[in-house]
Design an enzyme around this catalytic site. Structure first.
Site, PDB file in Angstrom:
ATOM      1  N   THR A 141       4.177  -1.172  -6.350  1.00 52.97           N
ATOM      2  CA  THR A 141       3.974  -0.335  -7.270  1.00 52.97           C
ATOM      3  C   THR A 141       2.345   0.561  -6.314  1.00 52.97           C
ATOM      4  O   THR A 141       1.554  -0.276  -5.127  1.00 52.97           O
ATOM      5  CB  THR A 141       2.919  -0.727  -8.266  1.00 52.97           C
ATOM      6  N   GLU A 195       7.442  -1.800 -12.339  1.00 55.02           N
ATOM      7  CA  GLU A 195       8.044  -2.766 -12.939  1.00 55.02           C
ATOM      8  C   GLU A 195       9.179  -3.545 -13.704  1.00 55.02           C
ATOM      9  O   GLU A 195       9.291  -4.082 -14.717  1.00 55.02           O
ATOM     10  CB  GLU A 195       6.642  -3.291 -14.110  1.00 55.02           C
ATOM     11  N   LYS A 248      -1.802  12.081 -11.317  1.00 57.84           N
ATOM     12  CA  LYS A 248      -0.365  11.853 -11.130  1.00 57.84           C
ATOM     13  C   LYS A 248      -0.362  13.318 -10.398  1.00 57.84           C
ATOM     14  O   LYS A 248      -0.227  14.176 -10.946  1.00 57.84           O
ATOM     15  CB  LYS A 248       0.209  11.944 -12.085  1.00 57.84           C
ATOM     16  N   TRP A 291       0.660   8.702  -7.327  1.00 56.86           N
ATOM     17  CA  TRP A 291      -0.853   7.984  -8.554  1.00 56.86           C
ATOM     18  C   TRP A 291      -1.457   8.196  -7.207  1.00 56.86           C
ATOM     19  O   TRP A 291      -1.612   8.333  -5.799  1.00 56.86           O
ATOM     20  CB  TRP A 291      -0.221   6.605  -8.378  1.00 56.86           C
TER      21      TRP A 291
END
Ligand code: AMP
Length: 539
Positions: A185, A330, A438, A443
């Site tokens: 991530t 995820e 964002k 991110w």
């Protein structure tokens, strides 16, 4: 009593085998880093994936070994997906937009044995080469004639690696729960966390996404995924397209409007997939040249919220339907999809557009609920909002070599998003629970930025918020309280940050304030600041 059916494992290799035998002539077109356009068939891709698997096995790569890729969407990256996962190793796709410390962290954390890299990203690796000493072999995704000078040790070209290998290879059979892909991530705070997809989850996710009312992919489709293969497996399109034999057009490094239009014009895709930033560039380019995206029927938009103006522009200027989708690393990543429905036919345009603003309904396989802080389920009335929880066979049940279980509650995964769900099961995202920024679908952690900035000797307190930006959707704005008598300027603060954060994380501006609002527990209260500065960077 069990059923009497065969227990055939759902393996990624079964997809490419099926594609090579059932859709051998389907085309795959790629724009390469070397500049040219490459085209071949799925059958060619399958053959070269087998050559790659032979090359890896000959050089002692075993099942379960991590093989990293740092690459654009091209036919070679596609072959890596199948060759690596197919032989039982794990393809670790690396996001080149992570900043150097994060790259070092994930390459070492994953214990990548080999690393395949596109020409574009060589400088990124050269800068960190002394910190990733466990990588045994670097393979540059090109041929010998384009191999550049590099300070990396142990370098070979991809084409020379596979050149003399046999085209014959029996994909091994193993447990479908074996890992196939590893994706970290992009992270909010702290180190990135690895999500380890299995063969089973990858195949089921791809099958579910194909459905007519999901992404609606068939042999008649031609996909142009701008969504990268270096993050969340390009939304599973390398698998879903191969299952049905849809043509693939890979944009390589060309993400700008003119490059995408060139491919749309020459290859006539009907389905585009990507984050809003990319489509803004394409729409602006189309306005400049005064042309229409004739072949395009649907544009899937996810990663960030699709704005109303984008839904309108695709519809009114290009006769293209914007399919809003939501998901996360995820979740492999697809969670919800907002495709056209019969009910939309009779809606006014405005009513349809406001429905399209929602992130859509879950694919079969994904269950969702919203809960309050005490984990009590909230009503699905489209108004109540709470923590969005999900579960399903392609949703992670833990992070790779990480015992943080804070997101896993009673068999559900806490997405970290705050959302409403309406009585028709449409999801509408309210906010990221953790105030993450964002920018262009990527991110930026506001907390990491605050922590970096507060190191400046003249700053007392810092608060970073995301504010609207015409091109990147959101950019960070740093609000700071200076020490008394300080003469520091915004540029001083930016200079101070320049060697501490990734370049694209740099706040677009620094605003000095006298005070910052806090919650009862002493945390920064950002909601009001976001409202106050919402249009700060807009023209
Ligand atoms: P990633 O794991 O990098 O794919 O990011 C996942 C996160 O992106 C989600 O948890 C959401 O916060 C955000 N996201 C994804 N799709 C959308 C969307 N359509 N609208 C708003 N936010 C989205």
């Amino acid at each position: 009593m069990h059923g009497n059916m065969m227990d055939r494992p759902l393996l990624v290799s079964s997809i490419i085998d099926h594609a090579a035998t059932t859709h051998p002539h389907t085309e795959i077109v790629s724009r390469l880093c070397e500049g040219d356009i490459h085209r071949y068939t799925i059958k060619d891709a399958a053959t070269r994936s087998k050559k790659l698997a032979n090359a890896l096995i000959k050089r002692n790569i075993s099942q379960g070994d991590r093989i990293a890729t740092l690459a654009w969407n091209t036919h070679r990256h596609y072959e890596l997906y199948y060759g690596v996962a197919g032989m039982g190793a794990i393809a670790h796709t690396i996001n080149p937009r992570l900043f150097p410390e994060q790259l070092v962290y994930i390459i070492n954390h994953a214990e990548d044995r080999w690393l395949f890299v596109d020409l574009t990203f060589l400088p990124l690796l050269e800068a960190i080469k002394d910190k990733i000493t466990k990588v045994e072999q670097f393979v540059i995704l090109t041929d010998d004639s384009h191999l550049p000078e590099t300070s990396l040790p142990n370098v070979i070209s991809y084409e020379s690696l596979i050149a003399d290998e046999s085209e014959q290879f029996e994909w091994p059979e193993f447990d479908e729960k074996q890992a196939a892909f590893l994706c970290y991530t992009s992270g909010t705070t702290g180190n990135p966390k690895g999500v380890l997809y299995s063969h089973r989850s990858t195949v089921i996710h791809a099958m579910a996404s194909i459905a007519t009312d999901a992404l609606g992919i068939s042999e008649k489709s031609c996909l142009l995924p701008v969504v990268p293969m270096f993050h969340v497996n390009a939304w599973g399109t390398p698998f879903s397209s191969a299952i049905v034999g849809a043509k693939m057009v890979f944009p390589g490094p060309g993400m700008d409007g003119a490059s995408i239009w060139e491919l749309v014009d020459s290859e006539q895709p009907d389905l585009l997939l990507g984050v809003p930033t990319v489509w803004l560039m394409l729409l602006n380019h189309m306005d400049e040249i005064g042309k229409k995206l004739n072949s395009v029927q649907n544009v899937v938009v996810g990663g960030s919220a699709a704005p109303l103006s984008m839904i309108q522009r695709f519809d009114e200027q290009h006769d293209a339907f914007l399919i809003h989708a939501w998901g996360m690393t995820e979740m492999s990543p697809i969670g919800t999809i907002n495709n056209f429905t019969p009910a939309m036919r009779s809606m006014s345009k405005d009513a349809r557009y406001s429905l399209q603003l929602k992130q859509g309904r879950p694919c079969y396989g994904v269950e969702m609920k919203i809960v309050d802080d005490a984990n009590q389920a909230l009503i699905h009335d489209g108004k109540a909002f709470g923590h969005l929880m999900v579960r399903g066979p392609w949703i992670t049940n833990g992070y790779y070599l990480n015992d943080d279980r804070s997101s896993f509650v009673d068999g559900w995964f806490d997405t970290g998003d705050v959302a409403t769900i309406d009585p028709d099961n449409y999801l509408s995202l309210v906010d990221r629970a953790k105030d993450v920024i964002k920018s262009g679908g990527e991110w930026i952690s506001s907390i990491d930025l605050e922590n970096a900035a507060i190191g400046h000797p003249d700053l007392q307190e810092c608060c970073v918020i995301g504010v609207a930006h015409e091109k990147w959707d959101e950019r960070p704005l740093l609000l700071a309280i200076k020490t008394a008598d300080s003469t520091a300027t915004a540029d001083d603060v930016k200079n101070y940050l320049s060697d501490k954060i990734a370049k694209w994380w740099m706040p677009d501006d620094v605003v000095f304030v006298d005070s910052l609002p806090h919650t009862a527990t002493g945390k920064l209260l950002k909601i009001d600041l976001r409202k106050q500065y919402q249009d700060y960077l807009m023209p």
